[in-house]
Each structure stands twice: as C-alpha cells, then as structure tokens.
Write a protein that holds these residues in place. Structure first.
Motif, PDB file in Angstrom:
ATOM      1  N   MET A   1       0.859  -1.200   0.000  1.00 21.77           N
ATOM      2  CA  MET A   1       0.000   0.000   0.000  1.00 21.77           C
ATOM      3  C   MET A   1       0.887   1.240   0.000  1.00 21.77           C
ATOM      4  SD  MET A   1      -3.265   0.470   0.012  1.00 21.77           S
ATOM      5  CE  MET A   1      -3.740  -1.161   0.597  1.00 21.77           C
ATOM      6  N   PRO A   2       1.212   1.805  -1.113  1.00 17.04           N
ATOM      7  CA  PRO A   2       2.218   2.872  -1.069  1.00 17.04           C
ATOM      8  C   PRO A   2       1.752   4.160  -0.394  1.00 17.04           C
ATOM      9  CG  PRO A   2       1.630   2.355  -3.356  1.00 17.04           C
ATOM     10  CD  PRO A   2       0.810   1.483  -2.475  1.00 17.04           C
ATOM     11  N   ILE A   3       0.568   4.664  -0.732  1.00 13.39           N
ATOM     12  CA  ILE A   3       0.212   5.972  -0.173  1.00 13.39           C
ATOM     13  C   ILE A   3      -1.062   5.871   0.661  1.00 13.39           C
ATOM     14  CG2 ILE A   3      -0.333   8.376  -0.695  1.00 13.39           C
ATOM     15  CD1 ILE A   3       1.123   8.070  -3.300  1.00 13.39           C
ATOM     16  N   LYS A   4      -0.969   6.416   1.866  1.00 14.86           N
ATOM     17  CA  LYS A   4      -2.116   6.335   2.769  1.00 14.86           C
ATOM     18  C   LYS A   4      -2.336   7.679   3.457  1.00 14.86           C
ATOM     19  CE  LYS A   4      -3.881   3.279   6.348  1.00 14.86           C
ATOM     20  NZ  LYS A   4      -3.590   2.101   7.177  1.00 14.86           N
ATOM     21  N   PHE A   5      -3.561   8.202   3.349  1.00 12.82           N
ATOM     22  CA  PHE A   5      -3.940   9.445   4.036  1.00 12.82           C
ATOM     23  C   PHE A   5      -4.818   9.078   5.220  1.00 12.82           C
ATOM     24  CE2 PHE A   5      -3.250  13.219   1.153  1.00 12.82           C
ATOM     25  CZ  PHE A   5      -2.510  12.548   0.203  1.00 12.82           C
ATOM     26  N   GLU A   6      -4.461   9.586   6.401  1.00 12.26           N
ATOM     27  CA  GLU A   6      -5.321   9.356   7.564  1.00 12.26           C
ATOM     28  C   GLU A   6      -5.759  10.681   8.151  1.00 12.26           C
ATOM     29  OE1 GLU A   6      -4.149   5.581  10.155  1.00 12.26           O
ATOM     30  OE2 GLU A   6      -2.440   6.534   9.169  1.00 12.26           O
ATOM     31  N   LYS A   7      -7.028  10.982   7.995  1.00 15.23           N
ATOM     32  CA  LYS A   7      -7.612  12.229   8.534  1.00 15.23           C
ATOM     33  C   LYS A   7      -6.709  13.433   8.267  1.00 15.23           C
ATOM     34  CE  LYS A   7     -10.246  10.160  12.318  1.00 15.23           C
ATOM     35  NZ  LYS A   7     -11.509  10.320  11.619  1.00 15.23           N
ATOM     36  N   ALA A  62      -2.039  12.267   9.066  1.00 18.41           N
ATOM     37  CA  ALA A  62      -0.758  11.739   8.622  1.00 18.41           C
ATOM     38  C   ALA A  62      -0.851  11.189   7.210  1.00 18.41           C
ATOM     39  CB  ALA A  62      -0.297  10.642   9.571  1.00 18.41           C
ATOM     40  N   VAL A  63       0.198  11.443   6.443  1.00 22.54           N
ATOM     41  CA  VAL A  63       0.337  10.818   5.138  1.00 22.54           C
ATOM     42  C   VAL A  63       1.526   9.876   5.240  1.00 22.54           C
ATOM     43  CG1 VAL A  63       0.768  11.154   2.686  1.00 22.54           C
ATOM     44  CG2 VAL A  63      -0.501  12.889   3.970  1.00 22.54           C
ATOM     45  N   THR A  64       1.317   8.619   4.837  1.00 21.09           N
ATOM     46  CA  THR A  64       2.448   7.701   4.838  1.00 21.09           C
ATOM     47  C   THR A  64       2.649   7.113   3.452  1.00 21.09           C
ATOM     48  OG1 THR A  64       0.970   5.941   5.589  1.00 21.09           O
ATOM     49  CG2 THR A  64       2.311   7.026   7.271  1.00 21.09           C
ATOM     50  N   VAL A  65       3.915   6.915   3.119  1.00 19.45           N
ATOM     51  CA  VAL A  65       4.275   6.259   1.869  1.00 19.45           C
ATOM     52  C   VAL A  65       5.045   5.002   2.246  1.00 19.45           C
ATOM     53  CG1 VAL A  65       5.605   6.434  -0.249  1.00 19.45           C
ATOM     54  CG2 VAL A  65       4.354   8.422   0.588  1.00 19.45           C
ATOM     55  N   ASP A  66       4.528   3.861   1.862  1.00 14.90           N
ATOM     56  CA  ASP A  66       5.104   2.578   2.290  1.00 14.90           C
ATOM     57  C   ASP A  66       5.330   2.558   3.799  1.00 14.90           C
ATOM     58  OD1 ASP A  66       5.079   1.219  -0.067  1.00 14.90           O
ATOM     59  OD2 ASP A  66       7.116   1.789  -0.642  1.00 14.90           O
ATOM     60  N   GLY A  67       4.371   3.074   4.540  1.00 16.56           N
ATOM     61  CA  GLY A  67       4.448   3.049   5.990  1.00 16.56           C
ATOM     62  C   GLY A  67       5.304   4.138   6.615  1.00 16.56           C
ATOM     63  N   LYS A  68       6.003   4.922   5.799  1.00 16.25           N
ATOM     64  CA  LYS A  68       6.851   5.977   6.374  1.00 16.25           C
ATOM     65  C   LYS A  68       6.141   7.326   6.257  1.00 16.25           C
ATOM     66  CE  LYS A  68      11.113   3.646   6.272  1.00 16.25           C
ATOM     67  NZ  LYS A  68      11.185   2.743   5.092  1.00 16.25           N
ATOM     68  N   THR A  69       6.136   8.073   7.340  1.00 16.19           N
ATOM     69  CA  THR A  69       5.417   9.341   7.336  1.00 16.19           C
ATOM     70  C   THR A  69       6.141  10.401   6.509  1.00 16.19           C
ATOM     71  OG1 THR A  69       4.596  11.141   8.692  1.00 16.19           O
ATOM     72  CG2 THR A  69       6.520   9.998   9.514  1.00 16.19           C
ATOM     73  N   THR A  70       5.345  11.266   5.879  1.00 12.73           N
ATOM     74  CA  THR A  70       5.957  12.373   5.129  1.00 12.73           C
ATOM     75  C   THR A  70       6.240  13.556   6.045  1.00 12.73           C
ATOM     76  OG1 THR A  70       3.833  13.380   4.595  1.00 12.73           O
ATOM     77  CG2 THR A  70       4.685  11.771   3.026  1.00 12.73           C
ATOM     78  N   SER A  71       5.753  13.473   7.281  1.00 17.22           N
ATOM     79  CA  SER A  71       5.972  14.588   8.206  1.00 17.22           C
ATOM     80  C   SER A  71       7.322  14.425   8.887  1.00 17.22           C
ATOM     81  CB  SER A  71       4.863  14.639   9.258  1.00 17.22           C
ATOM     82  OG  SER A  71       3.629  14.819   8.623  1.00 17.22           O
ATOM     83  N   THR A  72       8.357  14.693   8.147  1.00 17.83           N
ATOM     84  CA  THR A  72       9.694  14.583   8.708  1.00 17.83           C
ATOM     85  C   THR A  72      10.523  15.755   8.244  1.00 17.83           C
ATOM     86  OG1 THR A  72      11.748  13.312   8.646  1.00 17.83           O
ATOM     87  CG2 THR A  72      10.270  13.037   6.784  1.00 17.83           C
ATOM     88  N   GLU A  73      11.477  16.158   9.059  1.00 19.90           N
ATOM     89  CA  GLU A  73      12.363  17.252   8.672  1.00 19.90           C
ATOM     90  C   GLU A  73      13.648  16.697   8.052  1.00 19.90           C
ATOM     91  OE1 GLU A  73      11.500  20.505   8.713  1.00 19.90           O
ATOM     92  OE2 GLU A  73       9.567  19.674   9.355  1.00 19.90           O
ATOM     93  N   GLU A  74      13.825  15.369   8.197  1.00 19.25           N
ATOM     94  CA  GLU A  74      15.063  14.758   7.699  1.00 19.25           C
ATOM     95  C   GLU A  74      15.054  14.720   6.168  1.00 19.25           C
ATOM     96  OE1 GLU A  74      17.791  13.649   9.325  1.00 19.25           O
ATOM     97  OE2 GLU A  74      16.854  14.635  11.061  1.00 19.25           O
ATOM     98  N   PHE A  79      13.643  12.581   0.847  1.00 17.94           N
ATOM     99  CA  PHE A  79      14.116  12.200  -0.486  1.00 17.94           C
ATOM    100  C   PHE A  79      13.728  10.769  -0.811  1.00 17.94           C
ATOM    101  CE2 PHE A  79      17.748  15.476  -1.231  1.00 17.94           C
ATOM    102  CZ  PHE A  79      16.806  16.483  -1.157  1.00 17.94           C
ATOM    103  N   ALA A  80      13.768   9.906   0.194  1.00 23.44           N
ATOM    104  CA  ALA A  80      13.379   8.513  -0.042  1.00 23.44           C
ATOM    105  C   ALA A  80      11.918   8.457  -0.496  1.00 23.44           C
ATOM    106  CB  ALA A  80      13.582   7.689   1.223  1.00 23.44           C
ATOM    107  N   ILE A  81      11.098   9.330   0.091  1.00 22.86           N
ATOM    108  CA  ILE A  81       9.683   9.367  -0.285  1.00 22.86           C
ATOM    109  C   ILE A  81       9.509   9.946  -1.691  1.00 22.86           C
ATOM    110  CG2 ILE A  81       7.508  10.584   0.204  1.00 22.86           C
ATOM    111  CD1 ILE A  81       8.213  10.117   3.208  1.00 22.86           C
ATOM    112  N   ARG A  82      10.233  11.032  -1.948  1.00 24.20           N
ATOM    113  CA  ARG A  82      10.080  11.677  -3.270  1.00 24.20           C
ATOM    114  C   ARG A  82      10.633  10.820  -4.396  1.00 24.20           C
ATOM    115  NH1 ARG A  82      11.489  17.659  -1.014  1.00 24.20           N
ATOM    116  NH2 ARG A  82       9.600  17.766   0.244  1.00 24.20           N
TER     117      ARG A  82
END
Lengths: 277, 283, 277
Positions: A1-7, A62-74, A79-82
């Motif tokens: 499930m690559p992209i998931k939007f939760e509320k 939260a938005v997650t791509v392959d389980g990893k959140t896009t809300s990160t400052e790292e 870049f891994a998400i993009r």
C-alpha cells in the motif's frame, strides 16, 4: 500500500487567508492502480497531490508512503519518499532545468547520488519508456508540448519511482499531446507503476480504474468511473461534466428513451440506440 | 463583408537558415455576424493568421481588408483597426498588469484616445458583460482574483474597446469544465450584445460543433476547407487527412450509420442529435 | 518561429565541438587578453585568420558566425565615430572650422572597430560549439578551487544553467505579451525615451509576475526531484582531458604567444611588410 492518508487536513499559512485546502481526507492509493482525481479549480486537488510526496506536510493527520510518514524534517527520509512518488506538473516549461534532454533526465538520479554508469542506463530506459530516445541530445526548447511533458515524465522515471503523480500535466496540451501523455501513462501503469492523474478532462477519467472527486477540500465521490459518472446530479453539483457520449445518453434518457443507465463510449452508445428499434 | 483576406503568405525570419513558412497563400471572407471556428493542428498557421487580422504581424504578401481598413496601404490606421478587431490571446490573464481591475480594463480604451467619461462607462459595461460585479472588483488588484476571474477581466479589457470583430485564441485552455462552459456562454452573449462577429481558435471539436456556424480547417499554412460545421465534420476523409478529431455527436451518428441507422439532417449539435434520434425512432 | 538568440549552440559533429569545454573557455580568456595587447594590422589579420580557421574546423558556416557581429554593429559604429572625432593629430579632411578628421582618428576608429569585432567572434565560437550545460559544467569545474573558501560553486553553476534555459522562454513570452498589449492599442514605437519607457510597463509587469511564477514552480519541481545544494550529488557528465584537448591547447598557446612575441620581442610583421615595400 504505497500511499495512505489518515484524517489529513492541510491549511495554507495564515498570511494566505487560512484557506483550508484539504479537509479531513482519508484514503489509500493501491499499488499498481490508475487513479484519477477530478474537481473544480480550488477544490484541493493539487494540494492533495503535493501532500503525497511531502512537498506539503499535513497540518493534522498523517500521510504515509510505504508506511513511512511524510511529516519529517530529515532530508534523507523526504528524499526517499520523493524518489518513490514522482511528480510531473502542469507547465512543461516551468519544470525543466537543463538545456539538453539527457542532462535534464540525469538531474534526478544525480541528486540521489546514483553512480555515473548507472545514470546512463537509466537515461536509456527512461527515454525509451516515453518514446523519445532519438531526442537524447537535443534541446527541449523546440519540442511540442506533448513531447516536453514526456521528457518531464522520463526525468521522473529515471528516479525509478513506484508512483507517478501527474498534476494537470495534460491541461496545457493540444489533443495530440494529451493523447501522447495519456498513452505513456497507461503503458507505465501496465508495467506496474501506480498512476495518479489529476485532470479536468472527463474522457481521461473514464480510462482510470478509480475516480476520486474533490470539492472544497473534501473527497466527495470515490469509486470506479462507472459508479462516479452514473451519479449525474453530483457530477453537475461538483462543477464537473459527463464525458461527451455520456452526456448525450443522459439527455436521451431524460427524453424518455429507454437506454440502460451506464457509461458509454460513442460506439457503445450508437450500438445501444440501434438496439432500441 | 467584414474581413476579406486574399493570397496571404507569411515566412518567419525570411532570408535566414531559420526561415519557416507559416502561411502559404490563404484566402477567406468573413461576414459580419459570422461565428467562425478555426481548427487545425498546432503549427498549422492558425495563430499567425489571426495575428494578421490585427496587424500584429507585418503583411508580407497578399492583401487584407477589415471593413474599410486596407492593410496593404503603407500606413493603415492601426488605432482604428485595433478598436475594430479585438484580440483575446491564449491565456490572456498573463497580460494583466495594472494595480486595479478598473485601470487594467481601461488600458485599451485609453490607448484609443477616448475621453475619461467614455472610458469609465465602457469599463463598467465591459466588467458587467463578463459577469462580474463592477463595484466589487474595480478596486481590487487583478492579481488577487481567481484564475477564471482573471481571464474574464482580461477579456473585459478587450471588449471595453468595443470591437466589431472579436477574436479568441483558445479561450478555454486550462480551465475546469465549469469555467469552460462559462467562457463559451460568455462568448455567445458577447456575440449577441457587443461583437457581432466572432472568430475562435479551438482544439475542442465538440465546442466548435456546438457553437460555430462556419468552420475553417487549417493545415500546413493553408486553409484546406471552409464550410458549415456540417460540411466539415461530415467530411470524414478531410478530417482524417488532416488528423482532426471528430466531434462526439458526429461520431455517434457515424457509428449508428455503420449499423444501418441513418439519422436525417446530419446532426452536429447535441440537441440536433437528440431530435434526430427521436424522429428516427418514431419513423 | 522565433528570432533565435545569436550565438546559440550550433550542433555539428566537429572536433571543436567535442573539445573539453574547460580548454575552450580558457582559450577564450587567453584570446581576449591577446586582443587587448595587439595593435598591428597584421596581427589583427592573423587573429581573424585564426578565428576563420577554427570556424571551418568547427563546421560553422561563416554566415552564422558573422551574424553574431550584427548584435554589436551599433556599438562598433558608435565607438568608431567617437574615436573618429575625438582623436587629434594630422588633419586629413576638414569642413569649415568645426569638423576635422585626423589621420590618427581614422586609424583609431578602424582599430577599435576591428578589436570589438574580434572580441565578439571568438567567444561566439565558444557558445556556438559548446552547449550551455557544458559551459556551466566547465565553469563549475574551473571554479572548483573556490569551494575551499566556501563559495557555493555548484549552486552558481546551476543558476547559470537555469538562466540559460529560461532565456529563450522569456524572450518568447516578452514577444507574446507585447503582441497582446499591441492588440489593446499599445504603441511601443513612437514618442521620446520617457514615453517609450512608460509604454513598456504593461509588458514588464506581466513579464516579471510570470518570471516569479515560473521560479516558484521550478523550485517545486526541483524539490520534487530531490534537489539539495548540500547533499552528495553524482555527476553524469565527467570531463576528461584527451589528446585532442592537448593539441588544441598547444595550437592556441602557439598562436597567442606568436602575437605576444611579435609585440615585445620579435617584430616579424614589420619584416613581412618590408618585403612588399
């Protein structure tokens, strides 16, 4: 499930009059699917797209791509998400940085630190995937709009994404260019790449396997094209239109002509009408 | 006869290695009251042609007469020409520049040298004509309007010059379905109220079939055919040869014909198709 | 469709095109220095000959090369005229009391014109035979020692590359906006300097607004493709000096040092001239 939007809610910063662009959206984009997002201008489609790869980060939810959140400052995590969720924009001239096509396509892989020899292979692959191999050493300036957008897609493909988001990438093209881009998107989808197509052209939407309609920041319709376009009242309410043959069918039904209520292509509709007599 | 074009040819950058012929000798008459749709592939010379009608391009070869203004003359009255032929370019919102909507719309009339009083009246009228409220928008910056509103204001800037002929180059490009519908009905309204002659360039065959009463097909710098939408869109060979789409309505009628059901009257508009189907059923 | 920018890359398969851009850039710098040093007609002729030879080897039609001079014709004329009237010496031609033309003036004017034309020609050969991307890469490479003192060399090179790509696009846009405003009755051609400048406002404002919009979108597109000015990027195109670069360097050095030698050590041009006397 690559992209998931939760509320997911996204508000633009206060100085831009706190427009809520996306309001409490929950959805999942399935692997390998071809999803079309429709809606009026200002309905939040583009914001939704930019939330998919962390170009925007949700105000809440939260938005997650392959389980990893896009809300990160790292930067590395972003870049891994993009890299996974590539994006092509509306204006072909405003997303190219290089004057030679192969340099343009090398830009993404260079940013990712891909070894030199491999970049060459990726350029080969990306250009052949969009059918532009012979233009490798040319300048994008002289190309048609459709060709430029194919180059923009190739530039994303060279990053080996899992999802390709096309944010109104066909809006500025002529019918021929639109056809080219759509064909490439369908081809890539067959090869397993997930396609998210944002568009105002309803006949493009009928080719998707799922249509999401947005209005005022919310997902208001979500289903197969068949399901979505059958709800003709809602389509009108949300500022959309029916694909042309469908609109004709709708009017015929209104006239009392007993057609089956489904979505039609031109030839299907002709067939159905002929069967009436 | 409002516009008469004869043997018009044009070459870009003549005498250089980049020389490129854009028009190869075209002739066409456009009558007052026509709603002409210009169709053709990108690069077929459509834009070059319409730019000639406003003398935005210097005449190289051939002749153009717009009402009584003869563009072959050495010094045609350009001011009068531009007040007669209004031109809405592609993505016209990108030409907005002034601080307020009112000033921006007034730019054209001002250039025509009209009195302040006259300008004010025309600006108000033009803004209302495009469906916006003069009082509400006049003091706002054109840059803070929404995309669709910007385009209307840009169109208002042209119709404030009260052109008898209004030319629009792909006026619905990039708009959402509702925006497209709004602009097309705006053009219809303008035809009825202010500019009796409309020339429109469009890639949208459905819109051309639905709105125009005359169609010119451009290809490789030539006009391949001029005629009613019916004549053009039912000429399958012509469309195929020039890689043009067929309007949805015509496609449906053609598909029915293939199945042995011939609709009378060769419908091109949606309404005509529905009528024709109704008649065909009750036969 | 467009008046192509003069001196724009002119692709042929010549050896000059394939030379390392750094060598070409250095040669141009040396050449410019040389032009400033020479004063003799014979040396001017020698440099002209050199430029023509290089353009022949580069398979650039002479017409294309000479066209680059057209852009500076006005400048050449102005400087020549100024020199013609403001250099005093032996009177060649006089009309009344005010206008006098001196022998030195004519000589100065001719030499300056020649010098300006020479200054235009060779750098034009550089841009005609080198893609903008190669040029920026060369610049980046030559400037790389500056990295030690924390100059963001890569960012500078990228800015140049984007600027180069945007020039034709912005030129086209300027043209479009001018046409649009002309259609609204704008007059850019008559009136004094002030009026003309004022008439440009309706062109410049949309142009700038558009440029900023483009910049915004471009930044987004670069973000989406993982651009970072600090991360470890790889480079697809690596510059390698080859034998032909070495040969080219030797040829250039030889020609330029001949010119210097002539001026300071061994005035052989006078010897050649004396043969004809």
């Amino acid at each position: 499930m690559p992209i998931k939007f939760e509320k997911v809610t996204y508000e633009y910063p206060a100085e831009e009059n706190a427009v809520v662009a996306v309001k409490d959206v929950s959805l999942e984009i399935a692997d390998g699917s071809f999803v079309c997002i429709c809606g009026e201008n200002g309905s939040g489609k583009s914001t939704l797209a930019m939330l998919m790869n962390g170009l925007l980060q949700p105000t809440s939810g939260a938005v997650t791509v392959d389980g990893k959140t896009t809300s990160t400052e790292e930067e590395e995590e972003l870049f891994a998400i993009r890299q996974k969720v590539g994006m092509v924009f509306q204006n072909p001239d405003n997303q190219m940085i290089a004057s030679i096509i192969e340099d343009e396509i090398a830009f993404g892989p260079e940013n990712l630190g891909v070894p030199r020899e491999e970049i060459g292979e990726r350029i080969d692959y990306a250009l052949s995937a969009v059918g532009m191999t012979e233009h490798r050493r040319h300048t994008p300036y002289k190309l048609s709009g459709g060709q430029k957008q194919r180059i923009a897609i190739a530039a994303v493909l060279a990053m080996r994404p899992e999802v390709l988001v096309l944010d109104e990438s066909t809006a500025m093209l002529d019918p021929k260019g639109r056809g080219e881009v759509l064909k490439v998107a369908e081809e890539l989808n067959k090869q397993g790449i997930t396609i998210v197509l944002i568009t105002h052209f309803m006949e493009e939407a009928t080719r998707a396997d799922r249509v999401i309609v947005m209005s005022e920041g919310k997902v208001v319709m979500d289903g197969t094209p068949e399901q979505v376009f059958r709800d003709r009242e809602s389509i009108e309410r949300y500022g959309l239109e029916l694909p042309a043959p469908d609109a004709v069918a709708a009017e015929l039904i209104k006239e009392g002509i007993p057609l089956e209520d489904k979505i039609y292509s031109e030839s299907e509709l002709a067939e159905a009408i002929c069967r009436l007599k | 006869m409002s516009i008469e074009v004869k043997d018009l040819s044009y070459v870009y950058s003549p005498g250089t290695p980049y020389a490129a012929a854009a028009l190869n000798g075209i002739s066409i008459s456009i009558n007052e009251g026509d709603y002409l749709g210009i169709i053709g592939k990108t690069g077929s010379g459509k834009s070059t042609f319409i730019q000639h009608l406003n003398a935005l391009i210097k005449l190289q070869n051939g002749s153009i007469k717009v009402f009584d203004i003869d563009l072959t003359q050495k010094k045609p009255d350009l001011k009068r020409l531009r007040g007669t032929v209004g031109m809405v370019m592609q993505y016209p919102e990108y030409q907005l520049f002034d601080e307020t909507v009112e000033k921006d719309v007034a730019y054209g009339p001002k250039n025509l040298g009209l009195s302040d009083e006259e300008i004010k009246g025309r600006v108000r009228e033009a803004i209302e004509l495009v469906g916006l409220s003069y009082e509400e928008v006049k003091d706002r910056s054109p840059f803070e309007l929404s995309g669709g509103q910007k385009r209307r204001i840009a169109i208002a800037g042209v119709i404030a010059m009260r052109p008898r002929v209004l030319i629009l180059d792909e006026p619905t490009a990039g708009l959402d379905p509702r925006g497209k519908k709004d602009i097309m009905s705006l053009v219809k309204r303008l035809k009825e109220t202010s500019s009796p002659t409309i020339i429109i360039i469009s890639h949208d065959m459905d819109a051309v079939a639905e709105n125009c009463d005359k169609v010119a097909l451009f290809s490789e710098g030539l006009i391949k055919a001029v005629g009613t939408p019916r004549e053009i869109f039912y000429n399958a060979r012509l469309l195929e040869e020039n890689e043009m789409d067929v309007p949805s309505v015509v496609k449906i009628a053609n598909e029915m014909k293939k199945r042995g059901a011939v609709l009378d009257g060769e419908p091109v508009k949606r309404e005509e198709l529905i009528d024709a189907v109704r008649r065909w059923r009750s036969e | 469709m467009n008046n192509v920018v003069f001196g724009q890359y002119y692709p042929t398969d010549s050896v000059i095109h394939r030379l390392d851009a750094r060598i070409k850039l250095l040669a141009v710098i040396l050449y410019i220095v040389t032009v400033f040093f020479i004063v003799d007609y014979v040396m001017y002729a020698a440099l002209f000959l050199f430029v023509i030879l290089v353009s022949v080897v580069a398979k650039i039609p002479l017409k294309v090369l000479l066209r680059t001079v057209r852009t500076i014709v006005f400048l050449v004329l102005i400087t020549a005229v100024i020199n013609l009237f403001f250099t005093k010496g032996e009177v060649l031609w006089a009309h009344w009391k005010f206008i006098k033309i001196y022998k030195e003036g004519v000589e100065h004017a001719v030499k300056l014109a020649l010098r300006l034309i020479l200054l235009m020609l060779f750098p034009s050969l550089l841009t005609l035979t080198t893609t903008p991307m190669e040029l920026t890469d060369a610049l980046e490479s030559l400037m790389s020692p500056l990295k030690l003192i924390k100059v963001p060399v890569h960012a500078i090179a990228l800015i140049m590359s984007i600027a180069l790509r945007m020039i034709p696009i912005l030129m086209e846009e300027t043209n479009k906006i001018m046409l649009a405003q002309k259609a609204r009755g704008a007059d850019f051609d008559t009136g004094g300097a002030f009026k003309k400048a004022k008439a440009m406002i309706p062109v410049l404002v949309p142009l700038f607004v558009g440029a900023f919009r483009r910049a915004d979108e471009l930044a987004l597109a670069m973000d989406a493709r993982c651009y970072s000015s600090v991360a470890n990027r790889t480079k697809y195109k690596v510059m390698k000096l080859t034998l032909k670069d070495l040969v080219a360097s030797v040829v250039c050095l030889a020609v330029f040092s001949l010119v210097f030698l002539n001026k300071y050590l061994f005035p052989f041009d006078e010897m050649i001239l004396s043969l004809f006397k």
